[in-house]
Structure formats: C-alpha cells, structure tokens
Design a protein around this motif. Structure first.
Motif, PDB file in Angstrom:
ATOM      1  N   LEU A   1       0.814  -1.213   0.000  1.00 49.31           N
ATOM      2  CA  LEU A   1       0.000   0.000   0.000  1.00 49.31           C
ATOM      3  C   LEU A   1       0.846   1.262   0.000  1.00 49.31           C
ATOM      4  CD1 LEU A   1      -2.833  -0.808   2.568  1.00 49.31           C
ATOM      5  CD2 LEU A   1      -2.615  -1.447   0.179  1.00 49.31           C
ATOM      6  N   ARG A   2       1.996   1.161   0.674  1.00 50.15           N
ATOM      7  CA  ARG A   2       2.726   2.417   0.879  1.00 50.15           C
ATOM      8  C   ARG A   2       3.379   2.942  -0.389  1.00 50.15           C
ATOM      9  NH1 ARG A   2       8.416   1.833   3.300  1.00 50.15           N
ATOM     10  NH2 ARG A   2       9.052  -0.301   2.868  1.00 50.15           N
ATOM     11  N   TYR A   3       3.391   2.112  -1.422  1.00 43.15           N
ATOM     12  CA  TYR A   3       4.013   2.580  -2.651  1.00 43.15           C
ATOM     13  C   TYR A   3       3.024   3.293  -3.564  1.00 43.15           C
ATOM     14  CZ  TYR A   3       7.629  -0.534  -1.052  1.00 43.15           C
ATOM     15  OH  TYR A   3       8.577  -1.133  -0.294  1.00 43.15           O
ATOM     16  N   TYR A   4       1.780   3.289  -3.215  1.00 41.92           N
ATOM     17  CA  TYR A   4       0.767   3.858  -4.117  1.00 41.92           C
ATOM     18  C   TYR A   4      -0.114   4.874  -3.397  1.00 41.92           C
ATOM     19  CZ  TYR A   4       2.403  -0.160  -6.626  1.00 41.92           C
ATOM     20  OH  TYR A   4       3.215  -1.071  -7.221  1.00 41.92           O
ATOM     21  N   THR A   5      -0.755   5.686  -4.192  1.00 43.37           N
ATOM     22  CA  THR A   5      -1.548   6.765  -3.617  1.00 43.37           C
ATOM     23  C   THR A   5      -3.027   6.411  -3.483  1.00 43.37           C
ATOM     24  OG1 THR A   5      -1.775   7.630  -5.853  1.00 43.37           O
ATOM     25  CG2 THR A   5      -0.058   8.594  -4.476  1.00 43.37           C
ATOM     26  N   GLY A   6      -3.459   5.379  -4.188  1.00 45.57           N
ATOM     27  CA  GLY A   6      -4.875   5.039  -4.161  1.00 45.57           C
ATOM     28  C   GLY A   6      -5.329   4.641  -2.767  1.00 45.57           C
ATOM     29  N   THR A   7      -6.487   5.142  -2.391  1.00 50.80           N
ATOM     30  CA  THR A   7      -7.005   4.786  -1.069  1.00 50.80           C
ATOM     31  C   THR A   7      -8.316   4.034  -1.220  1.00 50.80           C
ATOM     32  OG1 THR A   7      -8.182   6.865  -0.947  1.00 50.80           O
ATOM     33  CG2 THR A   7      -6.005   6.788   0.072  1.00 50.80           C
ATOM     34  N   VAL A   8      -8.615   3.281  -0.173  1.00 51.16           N
ATOM     35  CA  VAL A   8      -9.854   2.516  -0.170  1.00 51.16           C
ATOM     36  C   VAL A   8     -10.514   2.694   1.185  1.00 51.16           C
ATOM     37  CG1 VAL A   8     -10.889   0.273  -0.596  1.00 51.16           C
ATOM     38  CG2 VAL A   8      -8.654   0.773  -1.539  1.00 51.16           C
ATOM     39  N   ASN A   9     -11.799   2.889   1.186  1.00 54.29           N
ATOM     40  CA  ASN A   9     -12.532   2.970   2.449  1.00 54.29           C
ATOM     41  C   ASN A   9     -13.150   1.624   2.763  1.00 54.29           C
ATOM     42  OD1 ASN A   9     -12.209   5.859   2.775  1.00 54.29           O
ATOM     43  ND2 ASN A   9     -13.450   5.931   0.917  1.00 54.29           N
ATOM     44  N   ARG A  10     -13.661   1.549   3.968  1.00 54.19           N
ATOM     45  CA  ARG A  10     -14.282   0.282   4.334  1.00 54.19           C
ATOM     46  C   ARG A  10     -15.501   0.021   3.456  1.00 54.19           C
ATOM     47  NH1 ARG A  10     -17.021  -0.604   9.399  1.00 54.19           N
ATOM     48  NH2 ARG A  10     -14.924  -0.897  10.204  1.00 54.19           N
ATOM     49  N   GLY A  11     -15.564  -1.213   3.012  1.00 52.99           N
ATOM     50  CA  GLY A  11     -16.705  -1.593   2.196  1.00 52.99           C
ATOM     51  C   GLY A  11     -16.586  -1.177   0.737  1.00 52.99           C
ATOM     52  N   GLU A  12     -15.476  -0.577   0.382  1.00 54.29           N
ATOM     53  CA  GLU A  12     -15.370  -0.088  -0.985  1.00 54.29           C
ATOM     54  C   GLU A  12     -14.970  -1.196  -1.959  1.00 54.29           C
ATOM     55  OE1 GLU A  12     -12.838   3.328  -3.269  1.00 54.29           O
ATOM     56  OE2 GLU A  12     -13.400   3.635  -1.187  1.00 54.29           O
ATOM     57  N   MET A  13     -15.493  -1.090  -3.164  1.00 54.80           N
ATOM     58  CA  MET A  13     -15.146  -2.065  -4.191  1.00 54.80           C
ATOM     59  C   MET A  13     -13.787  -1.731  -4.779  1.00 54.80           C
ATOM     60  SD  MET A  13     -18.614  -2.258  -6.334  1.00 54.80           S
ATOM     61  CE  MET A  13     -20.062  -3.104  -5.748  1.00 54.80           C
ATOM     62  N   VAL A  14     -13.081  -2.758  -5.143  1.00 52.02           N
ATOM     63  CA  VAL A  14     -11.827  -2.547  -5.865  1.00 52.02           C
ATOM     64  C   VAL A  14     -11.836  -3.413  -7.107  1.00 52.02           C
ATOM     65  CG1 VAL A  14     -10.393  -1.900  -3.892  1.00 52.02           C
ATOM     66  CG2 VAL A  14     -10.691  -4.316  -4.452  1.00 52.02           C
ATOM     67  N   SER A  15     -11.028  -3.034  -8.079  1.00 53.44           N
ATOM     68  CA  SER A  15     -10.934  -3.893  -9.251  1.00 53.44           C
ATOM     69  C   SER A  15      -9.567  -4.555  -9.271  1.00 53.44           C
ATOM     70  CB  SER A  15     -11.170  -3.105 -10.534  1.00 53.44           C
ATOM     71  OG  SER A  15     -10.071  -2.307 -10.827  1.00 53.44           O
TER      72      SER A  15
ATOM     73  N   GLN B   1      -4.128   3.023  -8.419  1.00 58.97           N
ATOM     74  CA  GLN B   1      -3.592   1.779  -7.880  1.00 58.97           C
ATOM     75  C   GLN B   1      -3.498   1.855  -6.363  1.00 58.97           C
ATOM     76  OE1 GLN B   1      -0.090   0.146  -9.687  1.00 58.97           O
ATOM     77  NE2 GLN B   1      -0.188  -1.669  -8.377  1.00 58.97           N
ATOM     78  N   VAL B   2      -3.916   0.769  -5.730  1.00 56.34           N
ATOM     79  CA  VAL B   2      -3.883   0.677  -4.277  1.00 56.34           C
ATOM     80  C   VAL B   2      -2.717  -0.199  -3.841  1.00 56.34           C
ATOM     81  CG1 VAL B   2      -5.151  -0.133  -2.244  1.00 56.34           C
ATOM     82  CG2 VAL B   2      -6.372   0.966  -4.133  1.00 56.34           C
ATOM     83  N   GLY B   3      -2.518  -1.276  -4.539  1.00 53.29           N
ATOM     84  CA  GLY B   3      -1.437  -2.196  -4.189  1.00 53.29           C
ATOM     85  C   GLY B   3      -1.482  -3.418  -5.065  1.00 53.29           C
ATOM     86  N   HIS B   4      -0.938  -4.503  -4.545  1.00 55.17           N
ATOM     87  CA  HIS B   4      -0.976  -5.771  -5.271  1.00 55.17           C
ATOM     88  C   HIS B   4      -1.573  -6.844  -4.384  1.00 55.17           C
ATOM     89  CE1 HIS B   4       2.227  -3.951  -7.844  1.00 55.17           C
ATOM     90  NE2 HIS B   4       1.537  -4.601  -8.774  1.00 55.17           N
ATOM     91  N   ILE B   5      -2.041  -7.887  -5.039  1.00 57.69           N
ATOM     92  CA  ILE B   5      -2.450  -9.070  -4.285  1.00 57.69           C
ATOM     93  C   ILE B   5      -1.169  -9.806  -3.882  1.00 57.69           C
ATOM     94  CG2 ILE B   5      -3.550 -11.340  -4.510  1.00 57.69           C
ATOM     95  CD1 ILE B   5      -5.636  -9.242  -4.292  1.00 57.69           C
ATOM     96  N   LYS B   6      -1.175 -10.260  -2.661  1.00 57.89           N
ATOM     97  CA  LYS B   6      -0.035 -11.044  -2.165  1.00 57.89           C
ATOM     98  C   LYS B   6       0.308 -12.149  -3.154  1.00 57.89           C
ATOM     99  CE  LYS B   6       0.918 -13.099   2.354  1.00 57.89           C
ATOM    100  NZ  LYS B   6       1.860 -12.184   2.994  1.00 57.89           N
ATOM    101  N   LYS B   7       1.617 -12.353  -3.355  1.00 57.97           N
ATOM    102  CA  LYS B   7       2.005 -13.170  -4.505  1.00 57.97           C
ATOM    103  C   LYS B   7       1.548 -14.615  -4.442  1.00 57.97           C
ATOM    104  CE  LYS B   7       6.759 -14.285  -3.027  1.00 57.97           C
ATOM    105  NZ  LYS B   7       6.892 -13.419  -1.841  1.00 57.97           N
ATOM    106  N   GLU B   8       1.488 -15.177  -3.233  1.00 58.49           N
ATOM    107  CA  GLU B   8       1.062 -16.574  -3.129  1.00 58.49           C
ATOM    108  C   GLU B   8      -0.353 -16.747  -3.674  1.00 58.49           C
ATOM    109  OE1 GLU B   8       2.301 -14.843  -0.634  1.00 58.49           O
ATOM    110  OE2 GLU B   8       4.224 -15.802  -0.228  1.00 58.49           O
ATOM    111  N   LEU B   9      -1.197 -15.772  -3.357  1.00 57.09           N
ATOM    112  CA  LEU B   9      -2.580 -15.842  -3.827  1.00 57.09           C
ATOM    113  C   LEU B   9      -2.676 -15.406  -5.289  1.00 57.09           C
ATOM    114  CD1 LEU B   9      -5.551 -16.315  -3.212  1.00 57.09           C
ATOM    115  CD2 LEU B   9      -5.673 -14.023  -2.266  1.00 57.09           C
TER     116      LEU B   9
END
Length: 879
Positions: free
Chosen positions: A35-49, A72-80
């Motif tokens: 998360l810390r590398y990107y500026t996108g924010t997400v609130n609780r309950g918010e949809m993401v793509s 961009q908010v971040g990435h999905i953890k690589k294992e998943l």
DNA sequence: CATCAGGCGTGGT
DNA sequence: AGTCGCCTGATCG
C-alpha cells in the motif's frame, strides 16, 4: 434486431457478462500488499478492481488492485496472485474484490475476493485454488457484508434475505423505469428571443429542466457531501475534491413531443452563465467576404439569408453572385448535433449521389436544418455548419467558429477511424447532442468509441427509446455522459447491471435513482398537473385480407414451389446461412410477386454463373436484392447500417471499410459469415438504383388484387370526403410505380416520396402534400423507409400499408409521421395482407417476435437465435 | 517440558 | 472486528 446482427452475435466472441457467467462460485479473503508505494485509497466496504499485470518485472503473476477511480492501491499477495493469475488469464472466472475494512493499516489490507463464472468452471477454479493451498468458501465470516450505511455492497446478503424479483416484475420495473413523477420538473422557462416558435408548456418545462441540468451545481447521483468530504454511497469512495459535475443527461421524450425544438431552444437560450447565446450584431466584430462556390447548397442558402439581413442593415447593394458575406464571431460557440442515418434508402441515395459527384449531405440534415431555419428568427445569425460530404472542411478553426455543427455518426466515426487528426475531436465543444442517441448502443462499435472521445462540457442524449434491448444499452449512455463510476464497464456491471438482472431490489432501486436523476421522459399520455401533455387523435388499425385471383394464385404457387425447393435443399445441406443472400432473394421475390406479379423478369439469380461477368452481374443482383429487401440489413462487422455496401463472392454484404479491414488484418482472409476465402479485388460494389429503372407503365401494366383493394378503398374515401388525404406505404419502389397507373387513371392527384428522389423534389413533395388547398395532392406514395426522422405528414389521416415489414417498429414509425403533433383527425391505418401467402406468415412471425420480446426481456440465448432464424425461414416457406 | 496468551516487529510485485 | 510469525513468560500436568 436485424438478421445480420443476429448472425454477428453468433460469430462474435461471447461477451464477458452473459447471464451464464453470473454464477458466484466461491469467495476467499486475500491480502492487498504494498500500500505504501501507491496513492490510491480505499474505504471500508469499498469495491476494488483486480487487474492482471503479466508484464510485471518481479512477478508475471502479479495482480494489481485499483480503486473505483482507477488509482492503484497495491498488489495481491504473490502466493494468492499465483492461482488467481491462472484463473484470470484462462478466463476461468472473473474475480471481484471488496475491502471490508482497512484504513488503519499502512502496509496491507484484507480484500474479500469473489469468483464469478460459469457453473461448468466451478471445479476447475476450486482445484486450481486448492493446488495452491487455498480453499474457496461461500461466505465471509466475522463481519457484516453491510456497510455502515446499510447498503449491500456484495450482493450476498440480499440474495439470501430479500426475495429476488421475478422476470415479470423485472420487466414491469423496466417499463416504469422512466416513468418519473417529475416533481421538480414542472417549472417552465421561456426560451431566448431568438426562438420565434412558441413553445408548448411541456417543451418549456423540458427547456427549464435541461437548463438547470446544465447550470446546476448539484453533485452527480449517489454523491453526498459529508463533513468536508465527498462520498459516493454506492462504491463507498470518498474524495476531498468535488467530483466532476455531470452537465446534461437524457431527454427521452416520446417521438413527436419536440425534442429537437427543445434542444434548439436550449442551444440559443443557455450559453455560458445561463445567458442566451450571443447572436446579436454587437457580438460580431469582424466581417469578411468569402467565396462559397465550393460549399454546398444549403450552406449557401443560409448564408444568402445572412446577406439579406446584411443588406437591410448596411443598406448596401450586393449583386446575387456567389460572393457572400459571413460574420465571424470572436467568441467560441460550439455545438455539435448528430443525426442518425437510419434509412437504407437514404444510404443508397447517398452512394448514388456520391458517385455522380454532387452534394448529398443535405438529405440527412434537411429536417434538422429546416428546424433551425423554422424556429430561429430570420434576422438572427446562427452559424450552422454541415460537417459532411467529401468537401467538408476539416479545419478545427472553422469548426470552432460555428454556433452549431451538424454531422452524422458515420462521418464522425470515419474521421475517427481513418486518421488520427479528426477535427471534431480537436474542438472543445460546449455541448454535444446525440440525436436519436440510442443508435450508439454497442460500445464496441467504432462510432461509439468516436462519440465517447469527443471533448465537451455538456452532453445530451435525445432518444425516444433509451433502452432498446437491455440494460447494456444504458451503459453506453452513462459512459457518454461520463457519469462516474458508471463510465467504466466493470463498475457499471457490478453496481447496476448484474444486481438488476439477478433480480436484486437494491440494485433496481439504485438504477431508478440513477436514471431519474439524469432523464426527462414524457410520453404522449403523460400528464402535467392532471392535464394530458398532448392530446393526440385516435389511431385505429384495420387488417384487410386480400384474396388472390385464380390466375394470380396459380402463378404465385409456382414461384413459391420453386423457392421452397431451393430453400428446402439448403436446409437439407445445412447451408442456409451460407446461402443467406439467395434465401433472402427468394423471399423478396415472393413478396414482390404478390404485389405486382409478372412485372419482374425472372432473370435468375439462382443458377450457377459461368463467366466472371455473369458472376458479377449475379452478385450485383444479389446485393440489390439484399439492400432492397426491406429487412434493414446491417453490416455484420460493425453492426451498423451499411456504409458503401459491397458483396463478397460468397454473397455476403458488408461495409467496404469493414471488410477491407478484415482482409488486411488476416493473411488468409475469410468471410466472417461463412469462412470462405475472400479478396479485396473480388468485392463487388452496389451500383445504385439506376439499373432498376424498369418501365412499369404502358401496355404491360396489369392490375393485381392488392392494387384493386387499395383502389376501391381510395375511391370510397374520396366519395365520402374528398378532403381526406392518404399515405400509401410500400417497401418496394417499383410497386409504387405500378400504383401510379391506376391513380392517374382515376384522376387522383398524388405525390411521391422515396429514397431515390432528389432532395429538392422531396421537400417539394412534402410541401405540396401538406398544403390542403384544393388541387393539391391528396395521396402520397411513401416508401417505408424514406423520409427519416422528423418528416411531418400530418395532412394525411389515412395510411395504407401495402406490404408487411420485417420490423413492426418501422411500420409504427411510418404511421407516426402523420399521427403526431398537429394531426387533427383520427388516423385510420389499413394493412393489406394477402391470404395464404408469405405475408400472412410474416405477420405471424411479427406477432411471435413481439411476444418473445415481452416475455423474456433482455434474456437471449445466442444458440437459439440461429435456430430461431432457421425456424422463421421454415415458417415463411411452410417447409 | 509442552502449551498458550500476549507482545512485538514486520511488511511488494 | 482486523495480519502473522515469532518471541516471551506464565501456567499446567
């Protein structure tokens, strides 16, 4: 929907969100990291793509997470991400994410992932996840799926708690979608003085509403202001900056309520800051003289008008040469209007004219152009430019200087597609208006993309039927209006389309709020303060069955048998679709036979051609038949009306640009419809209608039962009331030639309107017909598709439909030309149907289609369509 | 010694 | 309402 469109649907890659794919096959909680590398924010309950990033240098399985605004908010953890990448890349499932909470953590946050797919992919997806040590569950535990606002964001709880809507209810809801109480939409507003036509009360209301939509400072639907932040209640997105205003909307009034007039009034009444468009002399600072030899007649006409006013004002004399005075304003006033090219007959007209190197553009614009002239005071100079035709000036500067620029969807998209320097896309328009805006409903079509790319401050869609087939149509409209976040397919689907089609009441409510906020719709039956909006006279439909004479029956049966044999053999071979043009040709021949029998030479278009010349002629015959068949053929590639139609050696018709593109992009080009090999130089063009000019008069004329039936009706009418005027409608111009003979014989004064006519004669024909003084024509021979939107034939109160149309809507539209504002008598429609013939079968199919549409709204199974089409042909030919 | 609650530091693809 | 692995110290048989 037309035949070729349906075929195109069969061949097209199945869309991403067909109903079958809307099964939830599992869900799991995952983690968003980085998360810390990107500026996108997400609130609780918010949809993401979730977006695959196969090019990511660190991990080719990377799955990027972005918020509704695309940040961009971040990435999905690589294992998943590893199993997800496989699933996403192979289209095993679509994955959607909702962040249940997460503002607090600086580095990572949870995300609830839901997998949507076809039932048959369930196992594959589950196995893939299991291989990587993940188990898909059905529900998230430990927290509610509801947000603090109590809205259901995952669509999960509603599925279990609320009763989903039934198909019936859904259809009802759809019908009522636009029925608005219009609480705050009843205020009236006077148009600017430049408008000389008196607006009706409902038009003043529309003007007021449109003006307020353009000048409003309201937040777009679903945005709320909350303690200094702007909050989207659907996506839970919060921003500091005020979301962009949506200036404009959908004017969805019924046909004939004056959408165009209202829009013209809007154009001149609401310029910047709610002030009228500055049209008076004082705003013009510069006078130049230009030579207009090269501009097309209508421009000339307008400019001559300006000259006249100039003469009055300046008291100068100027000879009637090609020189004319034009005023140029230093302020930019730019408005763009599109006109729908709806009619194939127009198209034919265009191509024919284009080849003979004359100005053709006028026919498309005549009605709009007329309306501008009619409704705007003559002493006011409104600069209108027709951006059309080969001679159109592709100058951004010129376009910017106009008050109004008129163009068509085809011109726009060809500019957009051919070259990167489309001038229309370089201007920052004040307002873009899509007339008959429902025609841009396929977001994949080039013209839609071209429309979306236009830069404009305000946007309007004028359409009597904003939803033609399904909710998907609305997506395109939202996309055009730039109504965030619905201009992105994913959010539209997730928030509106899927919930609604799955019968979710909350989704439907949201849709209603959305539509209500941006749409004004009144029907002819709408009431304003208890009074009918517009009181139209009644409209009655009669079907008159015609029996063929023995002789006619004999001939008809013979032709029918022949055709049946051929089509039957196609059925046996299973080659119906490959021989489609032939089938159509046979059907058309049959229908024409009923009308005028042996006036058609039986030059066979069916026998195998020999020499190349014969083949060519054979193809020209076919394309002519297809284009004249009245089946409203469209190009299977662009799904649009045919533009420069050409026919392939395998007898399929496309737009020339479309099929050329196909040939260019493939090495071994194959016909998209039948996979036969095709080459550019083998394409045969439509030669226009010249060759059809057969003499239908004179000795070889012979009446038919249908003509007799018509004549007895007309004679009776004339006897009862000689002032009654009638429209005689047919799809076949040559049949109209035939009808002319007895009309003359019985001394009827008549006029004619069809696609082959030059514009001048066309306007004259309408004018003569509308004039009720004695001696003027009382009958108009009207080709079903001629005329276009906005043609006024209210002088007629009787309509005779000589042959049934494939598309019942086309018939309705035709009738609407006289059953509209200004009609004082009841309208009587008589449809002639020949007993025991293809015509009767056509009517049956029409009815069936109508029922089908009403029953299963919007739900089509592609595989059934081909079947249905075959069944239709079977039913028509009684095989 | 085994087990567990609680604290702590960690943190991208 | 919240990660998650690791360490620690308390508690238990």
């Amino acid at each position: 929907m037309t035949i070729s469109q349906e075929i195109a649907n069969l061949t097209e890659d199945s869309g991403q969100d067909l109903p079958e794919e809307n099964v939830q096959i599992g869900s799991i909680q995952g983690t968003v990291v980085g998360l810390r590398y990107y500026t996108g924010t997400v609130n609780r309950g918010e949809m993401v793509s979730l977006v695959r990033e196969p090019q990511n240098p660190y991990d080719r399985n990377a799955v990027m997470v972005a918020n509704v605004y695309g940040r961009q908010v971040g990435h999905i953890k690589k294992e998943l991400a590893a199993p997800m990448a496989y699933i996403m890349d192979n289209n095993l499932a679509r994955v959607e994410g909702v962040v249940p909470y997460g503002e607090t953590n600086k580095f990572s946050m949870p995300v609830n992932l839901t997998f949507w797919s076809k039932e048959e992919n369930r196992d594959a997806v589950h196995n893939q996840m299991r291989r990587h040590g993940f188990k898909l569950g059905t529900e998230f535990k430990g927290y509610s799926t509801k947000t603090s606002l109590g809205r259901d964001l995952l669509g999960l709880s509603s599925k279990m708690s609320a009763i989903p809507l039934t198909a019936e209810e859904l259809k009802n809801a759809f019908d009522k979608l636009f029925d608005d109480l219009m609480e705050d939409k009843t205020r009236e507003m006077e148009p600017a003085e430049a408008v000389c036509t008196a607006l009706l009360p409902h038009q003043k209301q529309a003007l007021s509403w449109m003006t307020s939509r353009e000048n409003s400072n309201d937040l777009p639907p679903f945005w709320e202001e909350k303690s200094g932040l702007y909050f989207n209640v659907l996506t839970n997105f919060a921003v500091k900056e005020r979301p962009e205003k949506v200036l404009g909307g959908i004017l969805a009034d019924d046909m004939g309520l004056g959408k165009t007039l209202t829009t013209i009034a809007l154009i001149v009444s609401n310029f910047h800051n709610g002030k009228p468009l500055p049209l008076e002399q004082k705003t013009f600072h510069l006078i130049i003289i230009i030579n207009v030899e090269n501009t097309c007649c209508l421009i000339k006409k307008i400019k001559i008008k300006i000259v006249e006013t100039m003469i009055i004002k300046k008291k100068k004399k100027r000879s009637q040469t090609f020189k004319t005075v034009v005023k140029v304003t230093l302020q930019c006033k730019k408005i763009l209007i599109f006109i729908n090219l709806m009619f194939v007959s127009f198209l034919k007209h265009f191509i024919k004219k284009k080849n003979s190197n004359t100005h053709c553009s006028r026919s498309y614009f005549i009605s709009i152009q007329d309306q501008f002239e009619q409704h705007i005071r003559a002493d006011v100079t409104l600069k209108v430019y027709l951006y059309y035709g080969a001679e159109r000036k592709r100058s951004v500067k010129l376009l910017s200087e106009q008050d109004v620029v008129l163009t068509t969807y085809n011109v726009l998209s060809s500019d957009f597609g051919n070259k990167a320097n489309s001038p229309l896309h370089k201007v920052n328009w004040l307002r873009v208006v899509l007339d008959e805006g429902h025609v841009v409903r396929n977001p994949n079509a080039l013209q839609s993309k071209a429309v979306l790319e236009l830069q404009s401050e305000r946007r309007w869609i004028l359409s009597g039927t904003p939803i033609q087939n399904s909710l998907k149509d609305l997506y395109m409209l939202m996309s055009f209006l730039k109504l965030k976040p619905f201009d992105v397919k994913e959010w539209w689907s997730r928030i509106i389309q899927r919930p609604v089609t799955m019968g979710d009441r909350v989704g439907l409510k949201n849709l209603q709020v959305l539509v209500k906020g941006i749409t004004l719709r009144r029907t002819k039956n709408s009431k304003v303060a208890g009074r009918m909006l517009v009181q139209l006279p009644e409209r009655r439909v009669f079907v008159q069955h015609v029996t063929l004479s023995e002789e006619e029956r004999e001939e008809y049966e013979q032709v029918r048998k022949e055709g049946r044999k051929i089509i039957g053999s196609y059925f046996e071979e299973g080659t119906i679709m490959t021989n489609y043009a032939d089938v159509l040709a046979i059907l058309v021949r049959l229908r024409q036979y009923i009308l005028c029998f042996n006036h058609y030479s039986s030059s066979s278009s069916i026998n195998d051609p020999g020499t190349p010349n014969e083949l060519r002629e054979h193809l020209i015959n076919k394309i002519t038949l297809v284009l004249n068949s009245g089946s409203d053929e469209e190009c299977a590639i662009c799904l649009d009306s045919l533009r420069q139609p050409v026919i392939t050696y395998c007898a399929h018709v496309y737009c020339r640009p479309c099929i050329c593109e196909v040939i260019r992009s493939e090495k071994q080009a194959r016909c998209p419809l039948c996979r036969a090999q095709i080459k550019t130089r083998e394409l045969v063009e439509y030669p226009g209608e010249e060759m059809q000019a057969g003499a239908a008069t004179g000795e070889n004329w012979r009446s038919s039962s249908k003509v007799d039936a018509l004549m007895s009706n007309l004679l009776k009418l004339r006897q009862e009331d000689p002032t009654v005027k009638s429209l005689v409608v047919s799809q076949f111009t040559r049949f109209m030639d035939l009808i002319e003979v007895p009309l003359r014989e019985y001394g009827f004064s008549f006029t004619r309107l069809d696609g082959t006519m030059a514009q001048k004669t066309r306007a004259k024909a309408i004018q003569d017909f509308q004039d009720s003084s004695p001696g003027n024509p009382t009958i108009m021979l009207l080709s079903l598709k001629a005329g276009g939107v906005g043609i006024n034939l209210t002088a007629a109160s009787h309509v005779f439909m000589m042959d049934p149309a494939w598309n019942p809507a086309a018939e309705d539209q035709c009738v609407d030309r006289c059953h509209r504002l200004g009609q004082s008598r009841d309208v009587v429609i008589t449809k002639f149907i020949v007993k025991d013939s293809v015509e009767e079968n056509m009517v049956k199919i029409q009815k069936k289609k109508q029922e089908l549409v009403e029953k299963a709204f919007g739900v089509k199974k592609p595989m059934d369509l081909k079947q249905a089409r075959m069944e239709e042909i079977r039913a028509l030919m009684e095989i």
